[in-house]
Design a protein around this motif. Structure first.
Motif, PDB file in Angstrom:
ATOM      1  N   ILE A  26       0.711  -1.183  -0.123  1.00  0.00           N
ATOM      2  CA  ILE A  26      -0.063   0.045   0.006  1.00  0.00           C
ATOM      3  C   ILE A  26       0.794   1.327   0.147  1.00  0.00           C
ATOM      4  CG2 ILE A  26      -1.743   1.039   1.546  1.00  0.00           C
ATOM      5  CD1 ILE A  26      -2.467  -1.325   2.404  1.00  0.00           C
ATOM      6  N   VAL A  27       2.193   1.215   0.542  1.00  0.00           N
ATOM      7  CA  VAL A  27       3.083   2.205   1.078  1.00  0.00           C
ATOM      8  C   VAL A  27       3.963   2.716  -0.223  1.00  0.00           C
ATOM      9  CG1 VAL A  27       4.693   3.669   2.463  1.00  0.00           C
ATOM     10  CG2 VAL A  27       3.114   2.328   3.556  1.00  0.00           C
ATOM     11  N   PHE A  28       3.938   1.356  -0.641  1.00  0.00           N
ATOM     12  CA  PHE A  28       4.287   1.171  -2.127  1.00  0.00           C
ATOM     13  C   PHE A  28       4.001   1.959  -3.508  1.00  0.00           C
ATOM     14  CE2 PHE A  28       7.429  -1.091  -6.034  1.00  0.00           C
ATOM     15  CZ  PHE A  28       7.958  -0.135  -5.517  1.00  0.00           C
ATOM     16  N   ASP A  29       2.708   1.235  -3.625  1.00  0.00           N
ATOM     17  CA  ASP A  29       1.829   1.366  -3.873  1.00  0.00           C
ATOM     18  C   ASP A  29       1.280   3.251  -4.302  1.00  0.00           C
ATOM     19  OD1 ASP A  29      -0.840   1.155  -5.491  1.00  0.00           O
ATOM     20  OD2 ASP A  29      -1.742   3.117  -4.873  1.00  0.00           O
ATOM     21  N   CYS A  30       1.753   4.322  -3.120  1.00  0.00           N
ATOM     22  CA  CYS A  30       1.423   5.467  -2.691  1.00  0.00           C
ATOM     23  C   CYS A  30       2.822   6.142  -2.977  1.00  0.00           C
ATOM     24  CB  CYS A  30       0.736   6.199  -1.504  1.00  0.00           C
ATOM     25  SG  CYS A  30      -0.869   5.755  -0.849  1.00  0.00           S
ATOM     26  N   ASN A  31       3.943   6.127  -2.988  1.00  0.00           N
ATOM     27  CA  ASN A  31       5.046   6.282  -3.159  1.00  0.00           C
ATOM     28  C   ASN A  31       5.396   6.509  -5.336  1.00  0.00           C
ATOM     29  OD1 ASN A  31       5.973   6.463  -0.874  1.00  0.00           O
ATOM     30  ND2 ASN A  31       6.844   4.462  -0.523  1.00  0.00           N
ATOM     31  N   ILE A  32       4.772   4.706  -5.330  1.00  0.00           N
ATOM     32  CA  ILE A  32       4.904   5.585  -7.099  1.00  0.00           C
ATOM     33  C   ILE A  32       4.692   6.096  -7.476  1.00  0.00           C
ATOM     34  CG2 ILE A  32       4.253   3.780  -8.561  1.00  0.00           C
ATOM     35  CD1 ILE A  32       4.746   0.810  -7.642  1.00  0.00           C
ATOM     36  N   LEU A  33       2.803   6.833  -6.772  1.00  0.00           N
ATOM     37  CA  LEU A  33       2.708   7.376  -7.132  1.00  0.00           C
ATOM     38  C   LEU A  33       3.468   9.297  -7.366  1.00  0.00           C
ATOM     39  CD1 LEU A  33      -1.477   6.764  -5.423  1.00  0.00           C
ATOM     40  CD2 LEU A  33      -0.761   6.834  -8.288  1.00  0.00           C
ATOM     41  N   LEU A  34       3.698   9.165  -5.827  1.00  0.00           N
ATOM     42  CA  LEU A  34       4.664  10.763  -5.677  1.00  0.00           C
ATOM     43  C   LEU A  34       5.886  10.384  -7.490  1.00  0.00           C
ATOM     44  CD1 LEU A  34       5.798  10.433  -1.645  1.00  0.00           C
ATOM     45  CD2 LEU A  34       4.238  11.779  -3.465  1.00  0.00           C
ATOM     46  N   VAL A  35       6.411   9.301  -7.830  1.00  0.00           N
ATOM     47  CA  VAL A  35       7.427   8.901  -8.805  1.00  0.00           C
ATOM     48  C   VAL A  35       6.533   9.565  -9.891  1.00  0.00           C
ATOM     49  CG1 VAL A  35       8.882   7.718  -9.879  1.00  0.00           C
ATOM     50  CG2 VAL A  35       9.052   7.519  -7.241  1.00  0.00           C
ATOM     51  N   MET A  36       5.461   9.381  -9.773  1.00  0.00           N
ATOM     52  CA  MET A  36       4.754   9.952 -11.391  1.00  0.00           C
ATOM     53  C   MET A  36       4.538  10.973 -10.692  1.00  0.00           C
ATOM     54  SD  MET A  36       2.448   6.248 -11.222  1.00  0.00           S
ATOM     55  CE  MET A  36       1.116   6.784 -13.247  1.00  0.00           C
ATOM     56  N   ALA A  37       4.249  11.542 -10.463  1.00  0.00           N
ATOM     57  CA  ALA A  37       3.397  12.965 -10.286  1.00  0.00           C
ATOM     58  C   ALA A  37       5.580  14.400 -10.710  1.00  0.00           C
ATOM     59  CB  ALA A  37       3.504  13.293  -8.774  1.00  0.00           C
ATOM     60  N   LEU A  38       6.240  12.993 -10.676  1.00  0.00           N
ATOM     61  CA  LEU A  38       7.598  13.898 -10.308  1.00  0.00           C
ATOM     62  C   LEU A  38       7.686  13.884 -12.089  1.00  0.00           C
ATOM     63  CD1 LEU A  38      10.570  15.137  -9.289  1.00  0.00           C
ATOM     64  CD2 LEU A  38      10.994  13.037  -8.783  1.00  0.00           C
ATOM     65  N   ASP A  39       8.125  12.735 -12.339  1.00  0.00           N
ATOM     66  CA  ASP A  39       8.182  12.456 -14.111  1.00  0.00           C
ATOM     67  C   ASP A  39       7.039  13.388 -14.496  1.00  0.00           C
ATOM     68  OD1 ASP A  39       8.877  10.954 -16.221  1.00  0.00           O
ATOM     69  OD2 ASP A  39       6.348  10.873 -16.341  1.00  0.00           O
ATOM     70  N   ARG A  40       5.339  13.853 -14.020  1.00  0.00           N
ATOM     71  CA  ARG A  40       4.998  14.614 -15.358  1.00  0.00           C
ATOM     72  C   ARG A  40       5.219  15.793 -15.477  1.00  0.00           C
ATOM     73  NH1 ARG A  40       3.737  13.203 -18.952  1.00  0.00           N
ATOM     74  NH2 ARG A  40       5.352  11.754 -18.829  1.00  0.00           N
ATOM     75  N   TYR A  41       6.071  16.068 -13.579  1.00  0.00           N
ATOM     76  CA  TYR A  41       6.376  17.641 -13.946  1.00  0.00           C
ATOM     77  C   TYR A  41       7.018  18.058 -14.269  1.00  0.00           C
ATOM     78  CZ  TYR A  41       9.639  21.525 -11.056  1.00  0.00           C
ATOM     79  OH  TYR A  41       9.353  22.683 -10.851  1.00  0.00           O
ATOM     80  N   VAL A  42       8.680  17.143 -14.994  1.00  0.00           N
ATOM     81  CA  VAL A  42       9.229  17.071 -15.428  1.00  0.00           C
ATOM     82  C   VAL A  42       8.658  17.334 -17.000  1.00  0.00           C
ATOM     83  CG1 VAL A  42      11.831  16.880 -15.957  1.00  0.00           C
ATOM     84  CG2 VAL A  42      11.469  16.273 -14.006  1.00  0.00           C
TER      85      VAL A  42
END
Length: 334
Positions: free
Chosen positions: A112-128
């Motif tokens: 569950i926590v890893f799932d949320c952390n992947i969402l953070l990585v995806m947000a960083l990817d879209r930001y760049v």
């Protein structure tokens, strides 16, 4: 069970019975078919999108690979929860040892926590990608993604390990029956016979801190992303950027709203039956696993197009076999 000697003879259970939805009693066996169907739908839908991303070389880009990883985690969550849940409806296969119970607890919360952390990585990817499009290929490399995902896994372990570690030190002497379909933290803590105030404090603090920090980071990232998207002069590019962000935001809303609503109801509606609490747990654990592949499959244009092509190929009839030409008269076939 094992006995503890601490001046007096105390007992700590080392084996438990999982009883999912205890209020249904003998009708629990009837729940196997709907939950088995749910499991098959979750695995099939997520696996189909993952296969599409892996099979199409044009989708071998960071955003699509992160989507595939997120859906793979969904399959892992469902596989960790649903088979044990279906076994808990039986009176023959619902036994679980304490080590297995703690291992399942760690896997559920880690995923569950890893799932949320992947969402953070995806947000960083879209930001760049949206804020710095010209530098995106040089900044977001395979090495950076691997490092970010490794950090996400390490962060997930550091968040979950203290909760499970403290749970392993508790004595369980009230009962050996867990009124839940899985080894959820509070369901197991209800069987304790000692002071678990530290366990409750650590569990609640970790959950609140993790959720608040994630929401702040996601809010800051997507506010910048949406602001940058509206500055794009090309209407088509702007629409594509906003549509992609919309898919991610819908997934984030599904994940965090289900988790937070379950936590709030669990603490507010204490008078509700155990079956209601178990249903809420199933809701927050399985809803994202069920919804996410349909969100990305329907809203992500590139994935949707390849899925449509895949279904069209599956529906096309096989070409008829050409009849073999007969050899000329008087000539034997070789």
């Amino acid at each position: 069970m094992s006995a503890w000697s601490n001046g007096s003879s105390n007992v700590s259970y080392s084996s438990f019975l999982l009883v999912g939805f205890p209020g249904l009693q003998e009708s629990r066996a009837l729940l196997v078919l709907p939950f088995l169907s749910l499991y098959l739908v979750i695995v099939s839908a997520n696996a189909l999108v993952i296969h599409t991303v892996v099979a199409q070389r044009s989708l071998h880009q960071p955003m699509y690979l992160l989507i595939a990883l997120l859906l793979a985690v969904n399959i892992c969550v469902a596989t960790t929860v649903l088979p044990t849940m279906m076994f808990s409806f039986s009176t023959y296969f619902n036994h679980i040892s304490l080590p297995r119970c703690l291992f399942q607890m760690f896997c559920i919360y880690f995923l569950i926590v890893f799932d949320c952390n992947i969402l953070l990585v995806m947000a960083l990817d879209r930001y760049v990608a949206i804020c710095y499009p010209l530098r995106y290929p040089k900044l977001v490399t395979a090495q950076l993604l691997a490092g970010l995902l490794g950090t996400a896994a390490a962060r997930s372990t550091c968040i979950v390990a203290p909760v499970v570690g403290l749970a392993s030190q508790v004595r369980f002497c009230r009962s050996h029956i867990i009124h839940h379909f899985a080894c959820e933290h509070m369901a197991l803590m209800k069987l304790s016979c000692g002071d678990i105030s530290l366990n409750k404090t650590v569990g609640l603090t970790v959950r609140i801190f993790n959720r608040v920090l994630d929401m702040l980071l996601l809010g800051a990232s997507y506010s910048r992303i949406i602001h940058a998207a509206f500055q794009i002069s090309s209407g088509r590019a702007r629409s594509k950027a906003l549509n992609t962000c919309g898919s991610h935001l819908l997934v984030i809303f599904t994940v965090y709203s289900s988790t937070m609503s379950s936590s709030i109801v669990y603490r507010v509606a204490r008078a509700a039956s155990q079956d209601v609490h178990n249903l809420l747990s199933a809701f927050y654990l399985l809803l994202p696993c069920l919804v996410n592949p349909f969100i990305y499959g329907a809203r992500t244009k590139e994935i949707r197009q390849h899925l449509a092509t895949l279904f069209q190929r599956a529906q096309l009839p096989a070409p008829p076999e050409k009849p073999q030409s007969l050899p000329p008269h008087g000539e034997l076939p070789t």
